[in-house]
Scaffold this active site. Structure first.
Site, PDB file in Angstrom:
ATOM      1  N   GLY A 127      80.924  91.416 -13.181  1.00 12.14           N
ATOM      2  CA  GLY A 127      81.992  91.677 -12.238  1.00 12.14           C
ATOM      3  C   GLY A 127      82.308  90.517 -11.310  1.00 12.14           C
ATOM      4  O   GLY A 127      82.361  89.354 -11.719  1.00 12.14           O
TER       5      GLY A 127
ATOM      6  N   TYR B 127      79.971 104.907   1.374  1.00  9.62           N
ATOM      7  CA  TYR B 127      80.274 103.541   0.936  1.00  9.62           C
ATOM      8  C   TYR B 127      81.193 102.845   1.930  1.00  9.62           C
ATOM      9  O   TYR B 127      80.953 101.697   2.333  1.00  9.62           O
ATOM     10  CB  TYR B 127      80.910 103.575  -0.449  1.00  9.62           C
ATOM     11  CG  TYR B 127      81.368 102.224  -0.937  1.00  9.62           C
ATOM     12  CD1 TYR B 127      80.462 101.332  -1.500  1.00  9.62           C
ATOM     13  CD2 TYR B 127      82.706 101.841  -0.841  1.00  9.62           C
ATOM     14  CE1 TYR B 127      80.872 100.086  -1.948  1.00  9.62           C
ATOM     15  CE2 TYR B 127      83.127 100.601  -1.282  1.00  9.62           C
ATOM     16  CZ  TYR B 127      82.213  99.727  -1.834  1.00  9.62           C
ATOM     17  OH  TYR B 127      82.628  98.489  -2.274  1.00  9.62           O
TER      18      TYR B 127
ATOM     19  N   GLY C  98      74.902  88.728  -9.377  1.00 11.81           N
ATOM     20  CA  GLY C  98      75.701  87.753 -10.113  1.00 11.81           C
ATOM     21  C   GLY C  98      75.747  87.935 -11.609  1.00 11.81           C
ATOM     22  O   GLY C  98      76.183  87.024 -12.320  1.00 11.81           O
TER      23      GLY C  98
ATOM     24  N   SER D 106      85.117  95.578   1.788  1.00 11.31           N
ATOM     25  CA  SER D 106      85.925  96.418   0.901  1.00 11.31           C
ATOM     26  C   SER D 106      87.092  96.995   1.688  1.00 11.31           C
ATOM     27  O   SER D 106      86.949  97.328   2.871  1.00 11.31           O
ATOM     28  CB  SER D 106      85.087  97.563   0.325  1.00 11.31           C
ATOM     29  OG  SER D 106      85.906  98.487  -0.385  1.00 11.31           O
TER      30      SER D 106
END
Length: 248
Positions: free
Chosen positions: A17, A150, A14, A137
């Site tokens: 971004g 990723y 946190g 993502s």
């Protein structure tokens, strides 16, 4: 903005971004917010800039002892948890030919292990009707060159979200996944240190129907929706915030 008054939220990663923008949005919606980050000074600075309703706890989500300490701090507040945004994670460009066991394990430890154990450790604190939001993502379904580890780790997150939605339904806990597309954050900028190559990447990412890269606040607004009662009939679902790059 949906109402989060009286709720307690946790945002991992946190300090910058998407995580920072979401912590700010949670606080503006009325929640008490706990944020984490790996660097003590950055956590302190972020919490101070976000205001009195935000508590910073330094720690690494890949370290179980750090997660235990985080949960102890939240438990001491006496309010339990109503929202968990498991956001911490990152990735690097590594081709199949360049992949190493160390990189693969590190990527999955950060993105999958960190998420699994953040959620697991939070279970005793979750109030009935709590909302868990996982960070996925668009890379998980795009087949981007040199982003295999990723992307695979984020595909695992989407799968876990579906499983946990069924496992936790009897506690009336909802689990949904936010799917960011290209969002301008330090994590995106740091992927490529060369300025010219970075701009080429940005130009490519901006070739979506909206012809731009998104802002972290736009992603945070969608997370607040999933965290709030406005999404009360949603679980095991995903919201894609990508400017249409994976949609058309």
């Amino acid at each position: 903005m949906p109402d989060l008054k009286g709720k307690t939220a946790l945002v991992t990663g946190g300090t910058s971004g998407i995580g920072y923008a979401t912590a700010r949005a949670f606080a503006e919606a009325g929640a008490t917010v706990f944020i984490t980050g790996r660097t003590q000074q950055r956590v302190e600075d972020a919490a101070a800039s976000l205001g009195a309703g935000v508590v910073g706890v330094a720690g690494d989500v890949t370290r179980l002892e750090d997660l235990d300490r985080l949960m102890d701090v939240i438990r001491a507040s006496g309010a339990g948890l109503d929202v968990v945004f498991a956001n911490a994670g990152s990735g690097e460009y590594v081709t199949l030919a360049e992949e190493t066991p160390e990189h693969l394990l590190d990527t999955f430890n950060r993105n999958v292990g960190g998420t699994v154990f953040t959620v697991q450790k939070s279970l005793p604190l979750l109030n009935p009707g709590a909302s868990i939001v996982l960070a996925g993502s668009t890379a998980a379904t795009r087949g981007l060159p040199a982003f295999g580890a990723y992307a695979a780790s984020k595909a695992a997150i989407r799968s876990l979200g579906r499983t946990w939605a069924t496992e936790l339904a009897d506690r009336k806990i909802r689990v949904n996944t936010i799917i960011p597309g290209p969002i301008l954050t330090p994590g995106l900028t740091d992927l490529e240190p060369d300025v010219a190559k970075r701009q080429a990447i940005f130009d490519s990412l901006a070739s979506n129907p909206m012809q731009r890269i998104g802002d972290a606040d736009e992603l945070a607004a969608a997370v607040v929706f999933l965290a709030s009662d406005a999404s009360s009939f949603m679980t095991g679902s995903e919201i894609v915030v990508d400017g249409g790059i994976n949609q058309v």
